[in-house]
Design an enzyme around this catalytic site. Structure first.
Site, PDB file in Angstrom:
ATOM      1  N   LYS A  10      -2.167  52.032 104.664  1.00 16.78           N
ATOM      2  CA  LYS A  10      -0.793  52.207 104.174  1.00 16.78           C
ATOM      3  C   LYS A  10      -0.763  52.354 102.642  1.00 16.78           C
ATOM      4  CE  LYS A  10       1.487  49.767 108.024  1.00 16.78           C
ATOM      5  NZ  LYS A  10       2.390  48.621 108.352  1.00 16.78           N
ATOM      6  N   TYR A  50       8.309  55.650 113.468  1.00 16.60           N
ATOM      7  CA  TYR A  50       8.712  54.251 113.682  1.00 16.60           C
ATOM      8  C   TYR A  50      10.015  54.124 114.472  1.00 16.60           C
ATOM      9  CZ  TYR A  50       5.115  52.114 110.661  1.00 16.60           C
ATOM     10  OH  TYR A  50       3.937  51.637 110.128  1.00 16.60           O
ATOM     11  N   ASN A 113       1.783  45.417 104.368  1.00 15.52           N
ATOM     12  CA  ASN A 113       0.653  44.735 104.995  1.00 15.52           C
ATOM     13  C   ASN A 113      -0.601  45.590 105.188  1.00 15.52           C
ATOM     14  OD1 ASN A 113       1.647  46.315 107.004  1.00 15.52           O
ATOM     15  ND2 ASN A 113       2.127  44.667 108.442  1.00 15.52           N
ATOM     16  N   HIS A 116      -1.985  49.841 109.544  1.00 14.47           N
ATOM     17  CA  HIS A 116      -1.333  49.950 110.853  1.00 14.47           C
ATOM     18  C   HIS A 116      -2.399  50.039 111.939  1.00 14.47           C
ATOM     19  CE1 HIS A 116       1.327  51.570 114.032  1.00 14.47           C
ATOM     20  NE2 HIS A 116       0.325  52.392 114.304  1.00 14.47           N
ATOM     21  N   GLU A 127       0.683  58.374 118.825  1.00 17.32           N
ATOM     22  CA  GLU A 127       0.527  58.282 117.365  1.00 17.32           C
ATOM     23  C   GLU A 127      -0.580  59.204 116.852  1.00 17.32           C
ATOM     24  OE1 GLU A 127       2.096  53.648 117.064  1.00 17.32           O
ATOM     25  OE2 GLU A 127       0.043  54.120 116.463  1.00 17.32           O
TER      26      GLU A 127
HETATM   27  P1  IDP Z   1       2.623  45.611 113.596  1.00 14.65           P
HETATM   28  O1  IDP Z   1       2.393  46.634 112.475  1.00 14.65           O
HETATM   29  O2  IDP Z   1       1.789  44.381 113.398  1.00 14.65           O
HETATM   30  O3  IDP Z   1       2.476  46.226 114.965  1.00 14.65           O
HETATM   31  P2  IDP Z   1       5.496  45.699 114.021  1.00 14.65           P
HETATM   32  O4  IDP Z   1       6.324  44.561 114.481  1.00 14.65           O
HETATM   33  O5  IDP Z   1       5.214  46.825 114.977  1.00 14.65           O
HETATM   34  O6  IDP Z   1       4.129  45.095 113.444  1.00 14.65           O
HETATM   35  O7  IDP Z   1       6.205  46.291 112.729  1.00 14.65           O
HETATM   36  C1  IDP Z   1       5.818  47.541 112.180  1.00 14.65           C
HETATM   37  C2  IDP Z   1       5.740  47.411 110.670  1.00 14.65           C
HETATM   38  O8  IDP Z   1       7.038  47.084 110.158  1.00 14.65           O
HETATM   39  C3  IDP Z   1       4.858  46.259 110.160  1.00 14.65           C
HETATM   40  O9  IDP Z   1       3.484  46.602 110.092  1.00 14.65           O
HETATM   41  C4  IDP Z   1       5.430  46.011 108.783  1.00 14.65           C
HETATM   42  O10 IDP Z   1       5.007  46.994 107.831  1.00 14.65           O
HETATM   43  C5  IDP Z   1       6.920  46.200 109.052  1.00 14.65           C
HETATM   44  N1  IDP Z   1       7.570  44.913 109.415  1.00 14.65           N
HETATM   45  C6  IDP Z   1       7.417  44.219 110.562  1.00 14.65           C
HETATM   46  N2  IDP Z   1       8.159  43.081 110.564  1.00 14.65           N
HETATM   47  C7  IDP Z   1       8.782  43.058 109.376  1.00 14.65           C
HETATM   48  C8  IDP Z   1       9.712  42.136 108.775  1.00 14.65           C
HETATM   49  O11 IDP Z   1      10.087  41.109 109.358  1.00 14.65           O
HETATM   50  N3  IDP Z   1      10.149  42.459 107.515  1.00 14.65           N
HETATM   51  C9  IDP Z   1       9.762  43.600 106.868  1.00 14.65           C
HETATM   52  N4  IDP Z   1       8.898  44.487 107.400  1.00 14.65           N
HETATM   53  C10 IDP Z   1       8.413  44.231 108.631  1.00 14.65           C
HETATM   54 MG    MG Z   2       3.562  47.712 115.929  1.00 10.03          MG
END
Ligand code: IDP
Ligand code: MG
Length: 141
Positions: A10, A50, A113, A116, A127
């Site tokens: 990312k 997304y 984070n 992905h 994807e």
């Molecule tokens: P994942 O990437 O671990 O599968 P998901 O719940 O699918 O997590 O969320 C997709 C992306 O959205 C996350 O990687 C992160 O960048 C963002 N995200 C997820 N939860 C939050 C949140 O509570 N606050 C802000 N961004 C979030």
């Molecule tokens: Mg996810």
């Protein structure tokens, strides 16, 4: 179990110049790189990628973030790739991620984070198709 997953390094990790470290962790963990590109996506494209999160409160922030700079989508191959890769990247929230996971080492926050990983074989296929055309997916070579 499928043997492919989609990773995306990312924008925050690209900006921090840790691409090499992350790819090294991925290959050391036994994943083979089957396709990779250095690219970026628009907010409109991110909205499609997304779409499953469109009702979530962080959706707007997520689209801003993922379109904020270059990203590196990578098709990875390993037995049980989706689950194995989710283990390597760690929890969505870097603070909760286990030691030595990519998000623990390089993520900044639950939003920002570093990486992905697809969450199912079905989504991995969708994807991968989002970022790579058929001719770019020469898996037999
Ligand atoms: P994942 O990437 O671990 O599968 P998901 O719940 O699918 O997590 O969320 C997709 C992306 O959205 C996350 O990687 C992160 O960048 C963002 N995200 C997820 N939860 C939050 C949140 O509570 N606050 C802000 N961004 C979030
Ligand atoms: Mg996810």
């Amino acid at each position: 179990m499928g043997n492919k997953t989609l990773a995306i390094i990312k924008p925050d990790a690209v900006r921090k110049n840790v691409i090499g470290k992350i790819i090294s962790m991925i290959t050391k963990a036994g994943f083979k790189i089957k396709a990779m590109k250095y690219t970026r996506i628009t907010k409109e494209q991110a909205a499609i990628f997304y779409e499953v999160h469109k009702e979530r409160p962080f959706y707007g922030e997520l689209l801003e973030y993922i379109s904020s700079g270059p990203i590196i989508p990578i098709v990875l191959e390993k037995e049980n790739a989706v689950n194995e890769f989710r283990k390597l990247i760690g929890d969505t929230d870097p603070l909760k991620a286990e030691e030595d996971t990519i998000r623990k080492l390089f993520g900044e926050s639950k939003a920002i984070n570093a990486i992905h990983g697809s969450d199912s074989d079905e989504n991995a296929e969708i994807e991968i198709g989002f970022f790579f055309s058929k001719s770019e997916l020469i898996f037999n070579q």
